[in-house]
Scaffold this active site. Structure first.
Site, PDB file in Angstrom:
ATOM      1  N   CYS A 190       0.732  -1.049   0.302  1.00 13.00           N
ATOM      2  CA  CYS A 190      -0.138   0.235  -0.408  1.00 13.00           C
ATOM      3  C   CYS A 190       0.543   1.176  -0.123  1.00 13.00           C
ATOM      4  O   CYS A 190       0.609   2.557  -0.420  1.00 13.00           O
ATOM      5  CB  CYS A 190      -0.522  -0.430   0.786  1.00 13.00           C
ATOM      6  SG  CYS A 190      -1.807  -1.419   1.872  1.00 13.00           S
ATOM      7  N   HIS A 203      -9.051   2.473  -2.589  1.00 12.26           N
ATOM      8  CA  HIS A 203      -7.439   2.873  -2.310  1.00 12.26           C
ATOM      9  C   HIS A 203      -7.157   2.004  -3.264  1.00 12.26           C
ATOM     10  O   HIS A 203      -6.892   0.476  -3.454  1.00 12.26           O
ATOM     11  CB  HIS A 203      -7.486   2.229  -1.005  1.00 12.26           C
ATOM     12  CG  HIS A 203      -5.781   1.854  -0.540  1.00 12.26           C
ATOM     13  ND1 HIS A 203      -4.736   2.012  -0.920  1.00 12.26           N
ATOM     14  CD2 HIS A 203      -5.405   0.789   0.199  1.00 12.26           C
ATOM     15  CE1 HIS A 203      -3.903   1.692  -0.718  1.00 12.26           C
ATOM     16  NE2 HIS A 203      -4.666   1.089   0.056  1.00 12.26           N
ATOM     17  N   CYS A 208      -1.608   3.001   6.434  1.00 13.24           N
ATOM     18  CA  CYS A 208      -0.220   1.731   6.305  1.00 13.24           C
ATOM     19  C   CYS A 208      -0.423   0.941   5.601  1.00 13.24           C
ATOM     20  O   CYS A 208      -0.427   1.027   4.311  1.00 13.24           O
ATOM     21  CB  CYS A 208      -1.600   0.984   8.023  1.00 13.24           C
ATOM     22  SG  CYS A 208      -3.718   0.401   6.341  1.00 13.24           S
TER      23      CYS A 208
END
Length: 387
Positions: A91, A343, A373
């Site tokens: 991520c 995302h 995160c």
């Protein structure tokens, strides 16, 4: 040591992954479009003067495989002499791309870099081809590889109720829609070609993922998505699945001024940390604290925060432990976040940083912090200072 500045930052609209605007557009095209756009917006910098291109992407296979950074650069007709590398910190990939470029500039190994990231989650799903080593179970719970269950764990540990999650998710959509209506995203979104519901080719200049009709009452009717028996995390309080890209032009301050380019912000500090994979969503807390320590600042010095909303159950414990619960509506994700916008894994770090820069300018604040995160237990953070 050279000062690193952000000269420009842009993104595509966020397209819905299931039958959305970019269903017929490849990840390389989204990336190349932004590379071309950044160079066109900053003609004082010749493309051949770029020292490197750093591009984040998580699922590096199919159309996103074989070094998508280089493939996109070639599509964008960037001179062949300019190298390009694809970066993967899950991520945090495109924020890591920024960090890599910044360090090259700080050490004097480079003067100008193009950074960003992409993820087409409609074409290359998050779970495509993933095959965890069975031996990991000796050290890490199997559920640690299931992001929704790590969010459930954080919710239980920190007393984050279903009602709190629903309220935060509704806020994300409301703020993202308000930002769209007010034109707050206009300075960051580059109109991008795609197809509407009827298959007609058109230019999109808005995020189609936002659901302005979202209410707490509607969210309350959704079933738990990951723990059907006692869970509180739903699809509505999780980040949406979307397709998109984001990009930034990063330079040494001396080179930017030499070319007459006005820096928008400096990279004040950077941090990456590891944490327990079972609570991977907690990574922004130690990462932000380390970045603040490196910058010689405290959380109270930061005017605005962009914190990636993987899950409402994940971001709320981070906000709580950074001491910001009473300042959510003054400082946190003022234009909504990933619950509303989605995302796209390799894109999000550059996306939230781009949104942050615009908010810093709009709110006229000196310092901003972007953090996220990272699956399997990491956190990444960057402190920016307006020039």
């Amino acid at each position: 040591m050279e000062q690193v500045v952000i000269v420009d930052a842009i993104r595509t609209p966020m397209g819905r992954s299931k039958g959305g605007a970019f269903r017929n557009v490849r990840a390389e095209d989204l990336s190349a479009h932004l590379m071309r756009s950044l160079l066109a917006r900053n003609p004082a910098l010749e493309a051949a003067a770029l020292d490197d291109i750093y591009w984040g992407c998580v699922q590096q296979t199919l159309e996103q495989g074989f070094n998508i950074a280089r493939n996109a650069a070639l599509l964008a007709e960037v001179p062949h002499s300019v190298p390009a590398v694809t970066v993967n910190r899950l991520c945090g990939s495109s924020m890591q791309a920024l960090h890599d470029a910044a360090r090259m500039i700080m050490t004097g190994d480079a003067q100008a870099g193009l950074v960003g990231g992409v993820e087409h989650m409609g074409h290359v799903p998050m779970s495509h081809g993933v095959d965890f080593h069975p031996g990991l179970s000796r050290n890490v719970a199997k559920a640690a590889g299931m992001m929704g269950l790590t969010a459930e764990m954080l919710a239980r540990m920190h007393g984050i109720s279903r009602e709190m999650q629903d309220a935060f998710a509704a806020r994300s959509h409301a703020r993202a829609w308000a930002a769209t209506q007010s034109g707050a995203f206009k300075n960051e979104i580059i109109p991008t070609g795609g197809h509407d519901a009827d298959g007609v080719l058109k230019q999109f200049n808005y995020d189609e993922v936002i659901r302005p009709e979202t209410t707490v009452e509607a969210l309350a009717t959704l079933r738990p998505a990951f723990d059907p028996v006692s869970g509180t995390v739903t699809a509505g309080t999780s980040s949406a699945l979307s397709d998109g890209a984001a990009a930034m032009l990063v330079m040494s301050e001396s080179r930017a001024r030499e070319l007459g380019l006005k820096p928008r912000a400096r990279v004040r500090s950077m941090a990456v940390v590891g944490c327990d994979p079972s609570i991977m969503g907690y990574g922004p807390v130690p990462a932000s604290k380390l970045a603040l320590k490196k910058a010689g600042l405290s959380a109270s010095d930061i005017g605005v925060f962009e914190m990636n909303e993987a899950f409402a159950a994940q971001i709320l414990p981070c906000i709580k432990d950074l001491g910001l619960m009473e300042q959510i509506d003054e400082k946190i994700n003022l234009n909504g976040g990933a619950i509303a916008l989605g995302h796209p894994l390799g894109c999000s770090g550059a996306r939230i940083s781009t949104t942050l820069l615009n908010l810093m300018e709009h709110k006229d604040v000196q310092f901003g912090l972007a953090t996220m995160c990272i699956g399997l237990g990491q956190g990444i953070a960057t402190v920016f200072e307006r020039v």
